[in-house]
Write an enzyme that holds these catalytic residues in place. Structure first.
Site, PDB file in Angstrom:
ATOM      1  N   GLU A  75       0.819  -1.206   0.000  1.00  0.00           N
ATOM      2  CA  GLU A  75       0.000   0.000   0.000  1.00  0.00           C
ATOM      3  C   GLU A  75       0.858   1.264   0.000  1.00  0.00           C
ATOM      4  O   GLU A  75       0.527   2.248  -0.667  1.00  0.00           O
ATOM      5  CB  GLU A  75      -0.942  -0.007   1.209  1.00  0.00           C
ATOM      6  CG  GLU A  75      -2.093  -1.003   1.097  1.00  0.00           C
ATOM      7  CD  GLU A  75      -1.679  -2.443   1.255  1.00  0.00           C
ATOM      8  OE1 GLU A  75      -2.378  -3.335   0.750  1.00  0.00           O
ATOM      9  OE2 GLU A  75      -0.633  -2.687   1.900  1.00  0.00           O
ATOM     10  N   HIS A 144     -11.076  -6.524   7.655  1.00  0.00           N
ATOM     11  CA  HIS A 144     -11.808  -6.253   6.420  1.00  0.00           C
ATOM     12  C   HIS A 144     -13.086  -5.460   6.681  1.00  0.00           C
ATOM     13  O   HIS A 144     -13.997  -5.474   5.860  1.00  0.00           O
ATOM     14  CB  HIS A 144     -12.192  -7.561   5.711  1.00  0.00           C
ATOM     15  CG  HIS A 144     -11.028  -8.417   5.329  1.00  0.00           C
ATOM     16  ND1 HIS A 144     -10.403  -9.252   6.219  1.00  0.00           N
ATOM     17  CD2 HIS A 144     -10.373  -8.554   4.150  1.00  0.00           C
ATOM     18  CE1 HIS A 144      -9.415  -9.887   5.610  1.00  0.00           C
ATOM     19  NE2 HIS A 144      -9.376  -9.474   4.358  1.00  0.00           N
TER      20      HIS A 144
END
Length: 352
Positions: A75, A144
């Protein structure tokens, strides 16, 4: 919901199609990739696979591997390379596969991306859109399901938005990609495939059955700094965004309370004028969000309402939020604010 629809109207008359939020986001990316060769789309699995939620499906085939491509599982690398690309004229729209994964890139976002225009005195700017699915409802557990909007609204130089429906999702995504400021674009996963009624782990109906699923096919924008009156009312103002807009509407409907539900849409910059006008009219305010309570974005909303509407308030401001705990996988539907918890807050506000 008429005001929301008018706020999202296209600039020119054009064909309208029934779209889910996923399809509307894909359409927005498609429109901008066709309109501007400097727009590129990349992230983990967004190319050949089309993204874990299929938002980018078909874009690589249509525009090629130099315009839509996969990135390594990094990321910080995704955001870092996007900053360099943007400084040299490209307009990256990158995907962080889940909002929970963004933290390795947080230093790049805060220390570099948000400050680039200011620290260079305008010589460089960073027209980057960072898309992130957020929130729970898919039994994804702690890694998540998070709602990290508050860690971005705190950072000067960033715009942070969260649409609640397909019309806004497409129009705000196009506006984000055209914006010269970096935009954190949060997408509630529970709304990807249909309106959410607050009670079930599935849409109450498909988007193509709802007016907000009728999306113009071509180019249009929705303002990045304007809230929408999702449900007009006179008894109490509810401030919400994303999935919680639908939960708040359900609570108002089930309690019979004449609540005015404001869909903030843009968290920062915030449409304070719409909020103040509504609270001065109703004299009461309830703030609803899915994220944890302490230091959540709702605290900022409460402070602003207190500062600007103190002499009009007839009851304490209420907050309905997630718990102050790590995300509880086995109890996520109790963790979420639902119509019962929101309805109880509405009752307390109007009876005070």
């Amino acid at each position: 919901m008429s005001e929301m629809t008018s706020n999202a109207a296209p600039q020119e008359a054009q064909a309208v199609s029934s779209m889910t939020m996923i399809q509307a986001l894909r359409s927005g990316l498609d429109v901008m990739m066709a309109k501007d060769d400097n727009v590129i789309v990349y992230g983990e699995d967004v190319g050949y696979f089309g993204g874990v939620f299929r938002v980018t499906e078909g874009l690589q085939k249509k525009y090629g591997k130099t315009r839509c491509f996969d990135a390594p599982i990094s990321e910080a690398g995704i955001v870092g390379t996007a900053i360099g690309m943007a400084a040299y004229g490209l307009r990256p729209a990158v995907e962080i596969q889940f909002a929970d994964y963004v933290y390795p890139a947080y230093d790049q976002i805060v220390s570099e991306l948000a400050r680039l225009r200011h620290r260079s005195a305008g010589d460089f700017f960073a027209p980057i859109t960072i898309r992130m699915p957020c929130g729970g409802g898919i039994y994804g557990g702690q890694t998540h399901s998070q709602s990290p909007e508050a860690v971005f609204t705190h950072v000067s130089g960033l715009r942070t938005v969260m649409p609640s429906n397909p019309i806004d999702a497409k129009g705000m995504l196009i506006a984000s990609m055209e914006c010269d400021d970096p935009v954190i674009f949060l997408e509630p996963k529970r709304l990807y495939n249909g309106p959410f009624d607050g009670h079930h782990d599935r849409p109450v109906q498909p988007w193509n059955k709802h007016e907000l699923g009728k999306v113009p096919e071509g180019y249009y924008t929705v303002p990045l700094d304007k809230a929408a009156i999702f449900r007009p009312g006179k008894a109490v103002t509810v401030l919400a965004y994303g999935t919680m807009v639908w939960v708040a509407e359900c609570a108002a409907r089930e309690t019979g309370i004449d609540a005015e539900v404001i869909d903030l849409r843009s968290l920062w910059p915030l449409d304070l004028d719409t909020i103040v006008e509504s609270v001065k009219k109703t004299g009461r305010c309830v703030v609803v969000h899915e994220a944890t309570r302490t230091s959540g974005f709702g605290a900022e909303l409460v402070a602003l309402v207190q500062e600007h509407c103190f002499y009009h308030l007839e009851a304490p401001i209420e907050r309905v939020t997630g718990w102050d705990t790590p995300y509880p996988h086995a109890q996520e539907w109790a963790y979420f604010p639902g119509p019962a918890r929101v309805g109880a807050a509405l009752q307390r506000a109007v009876e005070a």
